[in-house]
Design a protein around this motif. Structure first.
Motif, PDB file in Angstrom:
ATOM      1  N   ARG A 156       0.846  -1.206   0.000  1.00 43.71           N
ATOM      2  CA  ARG A 156       0.000   0.000   0.000  1.00 43.71           C
ATOM      3  C   ARG A 156       0.877   1.250   0.000  1.00 43.71           C
ATOM      4  N   LEU A 157       1.886   1.268   0.868  1.00 46.16           N
ATOM      5  CA  LEU A 157       2.772   2.429   0.947  1.00 46.16           C
ATOM      6  C   LEU A 157       3.467   2.666  -0.390  1.00 46.16           C
ATOM      7  N   VAL A 158       3.949   1.612  -1.014  1.00 47.07           N
ATOM      8  CA  VAL A 158       4.629   1.731  -2.309  1.00 47.07           C
ATOM      9  C   VAL A 158       3.660   2.260  -3.372  1.00 47.07           C
ATOM     10  N   ILE A 159       2.449   1.750  -3.384  1.00 44.75           N
ATOM     11  CA  ILE A 159       1.443   2.216  -4.351  1.00 44.75           C
ATOM     12  C   ILE A 159       1.144   3.694  -4.125  1.00 44.75           C
ATOM     13  N   TYR A 160       0.973   4.093  -2.887  1.00 46.94           N
ATOM     14  CA  TYR A 160       0.660   5.490  -2.586  1.00 46.94           C
ATOM     15  C   TYR A 160       1.819   6.402  -2.973  1.00 46.94           C
ATOM     16  N   LEU A 161       3.050   5.976  -2.714  1.00 48.93           N
ATOM     17  CA  LEU A 161       4.211   6.780  -3.110  1.00 48.93           C
ATOM     18  C   LEU A 161       4.320   6.869  -4.634  1.00 48.93           C
ATOM     19  N   SER A 162       3.968   5.784  -5.326  1.00 50.20           N
ATOM     20  CA  SER A 162       3.961   5.818  -6.793  1.00 50.20           C
ATOM     21  C   SER A 162       2.968   6.857  -7.299  1.00 50.20           C
ATOM     22  N   LEU A 163       1.811   6.923  -6.669  1.00 58.39           N
ATOM     23  CA  LEU A 163       0.803   7.899  -7.088  1.00 58.39           C
ATOM     24  C   LEU A 163       1.283   9.332  -6.884  1.00 58.39           C
ATOM     25  N   ILE A 164       2.022   9.572  -5.817  1.00 57.73           N
ATOM     26  CA  ILE A 164       2.588  10.908  -5.600  1.00 57.73           C
ATOM     27  C   ILE A 164       3.527  11.268  -6.757  1.00 57.73           C
ATOM     28  N   ALA A 165       4.345  10.305  -7.175  1.00 57.44           N
ATOM     29  CA  ALA A 165       5.248  10.553  -8.300  1.00 57.44           C
ATOM     30  C   ALA A 165       4.466  10.776  -9.595  1.00 57.44           C
ATOM     31  N   ILE A 166       3.365  10.056  -9.769  1.00 59.75           N
ATOM     32  CA  ILE A 166       2.549  10.211 -10.981  1.00 59.75           C
ATOM     33  C   ILE A 166       1.875  11.580 -11.010  1.00 59.75           C
ATOM     34  N   VAL A 167       1.532  12.118  -9.855  1.00 60.99           N
ATOM     35  CA  VAL A 167       1.009  13.492  -9.792  1.00 60.99           C
ATOM     36  C   VAL A 167       2.026  14.449 -10.414  1.00 60.99           C
TER      37      VAL A 167
END
Length: 189
Positions: A79-90
């Motif tokens: 979950r943490l990795v997915i959420y951090l990926s989304l921050i980068a995608i922003v």
């Protein structure tokens, strides 16, 4: 509703809420609008904190809904990795918004889907339980994830194209601002 800032805010918020809801219904693996929402947030929220918070909130709410409805495994490191990926995608969505064109939206969609694929599957391999901690194991991990990548890429292209298209059409139709400015979130909504 005559305030153009309100129209833009509610239009984008509507897409974001729809994204959260679509994750709760049966769908092919990884065929969700979440990466498109991260791109949209980076493009249309002028305040970076909002751009990061919106997709993370969508994920959190929908992940909790999946956990509650279906027993989805919510409490794990992925979950943490997915959420951090989304921050980068922003961050990928920010330059897309400088001049919105189909090629930039497609490029941002491809970049976001690739980033998500590379980071999440590297994390799966790094977990060490499914694949050996060798180069061959890493290659096997990425190879096994290709069907998921196809779904991620196609869904991101579809949802991003749809959302950017509708938002840009609405901006022209109702003379809306280019982005949601900070003051519109606090004083007009």
């Amino acid at each position: 509703m005559k305030n153009p800032k309100k129209i833009l805010f509610f239009l984008i918020t509507g897409f974001i809420l729809t994204a959260a809801l679509t994750r709760l219904f049966p769908h092919p693996p990884n065929f969700t609008p979440v990466i498109a929402i991260a791109l949209i947030a980076g493009t249309y929220f002028s305040r970076t904190a909002w751009a990061w918070a919106v997709p993370l909130f969508v994920m959190l709410v929908s992940d909790l809904g999946l956990w509650w409805l279906y027993g989805y495994d919510f409490f794990n490191t992925m979950r943490l990795v997915i959420y951090l990926s989304l921050i980068a995608i922003v961050a990928i969505g920010i330059p897309v918004g400088r001049q919105i064109r189909a090629t930039r939206v497609a490029g941002g969609s491809l970049a976001g889907a690739l980033l998500f694929f590379i980071v999440t599957n590297f994390t799966v391999w790094l977990g060490g339980t499914l694949y050996p901690m060798t180069l061959e194991g890493l290659i096997a991990c990425y190879t096994a994830a290709i069907p998921y990548f196809r779904n991620t890429l196609f869904s991101t292209l579809l949802y991003a194209g749809l959302m950017y298209g509708v938002i840009e059409w609405a901006k022209i139709r109702w003379n809306l601002p280019a982005r949601i400015e900070r003051q519109s979130l606090y004083t007009h909504v």
